[in-house]
Write a protein that holds these residues in place. Structure first.
Motif, PDB file in Angstrom:
ATOM      1  N   UNK A  21       0.831  -1.201   0.000  1.00  0.00           N
ATOM      2  CA  UNK A  21       0.000   0.000   0.000  1.00  0.00           C
ATOM      3  C   UNK A  21       0.869   1.256   0.000  1.00  0.00           C
ATOM      4  N   UNK A  22       1.859   1.283   0.886  1.00  0.00           N
ATOM      5  CA  UNK A  22       2.745   2.445   0.951  1.00  0.00           C
ATOM      6  C   UNK A  22       3.508   2.624  -0.359  1.00  0.00           C
ATOM      7  N   UNK A  23       3.970   1.516  -0.940  1.00  0.00           N
ATOM      8  CA  UNK A  23       4.717   1.600  -2.194  1.00  0.00           C
ATOM      9  C   UNK A  23       3.849   2.194  -3.303  1.00  0.00           C
ATOM     10  N   UNK A  24       2.612   1.736  -3.382  1.00  0.00           N
ATOM     11  CA  UNK A  24       1.683   2.269  -4.387  1.00  0.00           C
ATOM     12  C   UNK A  24       1.465   3.760  -4.184  1.00  0.00           C
ATOM     13  N   UNK A 208      13.587   5.263   4.669  1.00  0.00           N
ATOM     14  CA  UNK A 208      13.182   3.859   4.549  1.00  0.00           C
ATOM     15  C   UNK A 208      11.917   3.632   5.363  1.00  0.00           C
ATOM     16  N   UNK A 209      10.984   2.900   4.768  1.00  0.00           N
ATOM     17  CA  UNK A 209       9.853   2.361   5.518  1.00  0.00           C
ATOM     18  C   UNK A 209      10.128   0.880   5.714  1.00  0.00           C
ATOM     19  N   UNK A 210      10.218   0.465   6.968  1.00  0.00           N
ATOM     20  CA  UNK A 210      10.535  -0.928   7.281  1.00  0.00           C
ATOM     21  C   UNK A 210       9.253  -1.625   7.707  1.00  0.00           C
ATOM     22  N   UNK A 211       8.677  -2.390   6.791  1.00  0.00           N
ATOM     23  CA  UNK A 211       7.369  -3.023   7.016  1.00  0.00           C
ATOM     24  C   UNK A 211       7.446  -4.519   6.737  1.00  0.00           C
ATOM     25  N   UNK A 363      -5.299   2.517   4.137  1.00  0.00           N
ATOM     26  CA  UNK A 363      -5.215   3.866   4.698  1.00  0.00           C
ATOM     27  C   UNK A 363      -3.923   4.072   5.471  1.00  0.00           C
ATOM     28  N   UNK A 364      -3.463   3.027   6.150  1.00  0.00           N
ATOM     29  CA  UNK A 364      -2.209   3.144   6.892  1.00  0.00           C
ATOM     30  C   UNK A 364      -1.048   3.370   5.929  1.00  0.00           C
ATOM     31  N   UNK A 365      -1.025   2.634   4.823  1.00  0.00           N
ATOM     32  CA  UNK A 365       0.018   2.841   3.824  1.00  0.00           C
ATOM     33  C   UNK A 365      -0.026   4.235   3.238  1.00  0.00           C
TER      34      UNK A 365
END
Length: 376
Positions: A21-24, A208-211, A363-365
């Motif tokens: 989601x975050x990447x999109x 960086x987002x570490x997920x 929504x979190x992403x």
């Protein structure tokens, strides 16, 4: 000759539920974006597989999550329109409680009462049903006369694998790069940037987002590792008893039949007209995703039937068509953990979601992507 690291504005490590989601969302920012995953999402090793996940708006885990659930529903529809795939199906949903000893879930005691309270305060369409009315409409459920039933119009189910795949494909379409089957071995500093070392080379990122779900434990200080439990979950597909009830017309449902978190079962309408997916929850700590037993024994299946199904749910054969293992990454209070990785201010960690994250992931992403793209 030493090969210089690839350079990106933002890198997302772990592109499952929240990461995809975050990447999109980040891919729409105009920045140079990379997603990295140790597997090839969508895959069957983490927390986001198994055909379906429940989505609901009045989330008893906490009223502050309602805004995420509502926005996620909007985003799923936006992604469906853009990608042409079906992610969310609205079936309505029911939450049952014995009415004797209030069931507690995800660090939230009195889960049923809190769900109703949040539905009222957040203007979520719902009704309270009597047990007999429930049985008349859905005769499979043998809820006791003391039972309580909450019905929510907007609830339904998500298709996690389809959602992840759609978001990754849209991210690539928008120019994001993706490296799969690429394990991150080390995260360090290089000046003001983050140096990521993988088995395939090095990557330099401004942020960086570490997920990475349960694998976050590989990068935590020793003192923090015990704060994150890896809890094995088993999903079962039970065969339908023909002619008793039409399982394809059922809502998604959750049933807390005792006071303990494990006194619980949830399920879905039948997607194939032959089987129904059901599961309970377990909070035994297996320490690390790599240590999980991915096999499900006949003894486990029999225990599930005797402890969770027998005497409670009708219209099923005592035959389990298949069982699948996934896991939760769980904290003591079941709250989402979003904070910088220890000693790394420009590495934002998001984990654990404690078994209630997928419905909020869109929504979190979006929120995480917004914060990362705007800062600095």
């Amino acid at each position: 000759m030493k090969i210089p690291p690839l350079k990106f504005d933002i890198v997302v490590i772990g592109i499952g539920a929240v990461g995809s989601s975050a990447l999109y969302q980040l891919s729409k920012s105009g920045k140079k974006i990379l997603g990295i995953d140790r597997f090839e999402p969508p895959h069957t090793f983490g927390s986001s597989h198994g055909e379906t996940r429940i989505t609901r708006l009045a989330v008893g885990e906490g009223e502050d999550y309602v805004v995420l659930a509502k926005r996620s529903h909007e985003i799923w529809r936006e992604i469906e329109a853009e990608s042409g795939v079906e992610i969310m199906t609205n079936t309505s949903g029911i939450l049952m409680d014995s009415g004797l000893e209030p069931w507690g879930k995800h660090g939230s005691e009195g889960f049923w009462d809190k769900t109703v309270t949040f539905a009222k305060s957040q203007d979520i369409s719902h009704r309270i049903l009597e047990p007999e009315a429930l049985k008349s409409r859905f005769p499979a459920f043998q809820l006791e006369s003391s039972g309580k039933v909450y019905w929510e119009a907007a609830a339904g189910y998500l298709r996690p694998e389809i959602a992840i795949k759609a978001q990754l494909e849209l991210a690539k379409k928008n120019g994001a790069e993706i490296q799969v089957n690429t394990q991150v071995e080390e995260i360090g500093k290089e000046g003001s940037s983050v140096l990521i070392r993988t088995k395939n080379g090095q990557v330099l990122a401004e942020k960086v987002l570490f997920s990475a779900g349960g694998w976050v434990k590989d990068f935590l200080p020793e003192a923090e590792k015990t704060d994150f439990k890896i809890c094995r979950q088993v999903l079962h597909w039970l065969e339908i008893e023909p002619g008793f009830t039409d399982w394809t017309t059922y809502p998604v449902w959750m049933w807390g039949f005792g006071p303990k978190p494990e006194d619980f079962i949830y399920g879905f309408p039948s997607l194939d007209g032959k089987t129904v997916k059901m599961a309970t929850e377990s909070f035994v700590d297996d320490k690390h995703p790599d240590f999980l037993n991915r096999e499900v024994s006949a003894a486990e299946q029999n225990q599930f039937w005797k402890e969770k199904i027998e005497g409670k749910i009708l219209g099923l054969k005592r035959e389990i068509s298949k069982s699948v293992v996934c896991f939760y990454t769980v904290t003591a209070d079941a709250r989402f953990v979003i904070k910088p990785l220890a000693g790394m201010d420009n590495v934002l960690m998001v984990s654990a979601c404690s078994g209630h994250g997928f419905k909020h992931s869109a929504a979190l992403g979006e929120r995480l992507a917004h914060d990362l793209a705007l800062e600095g």
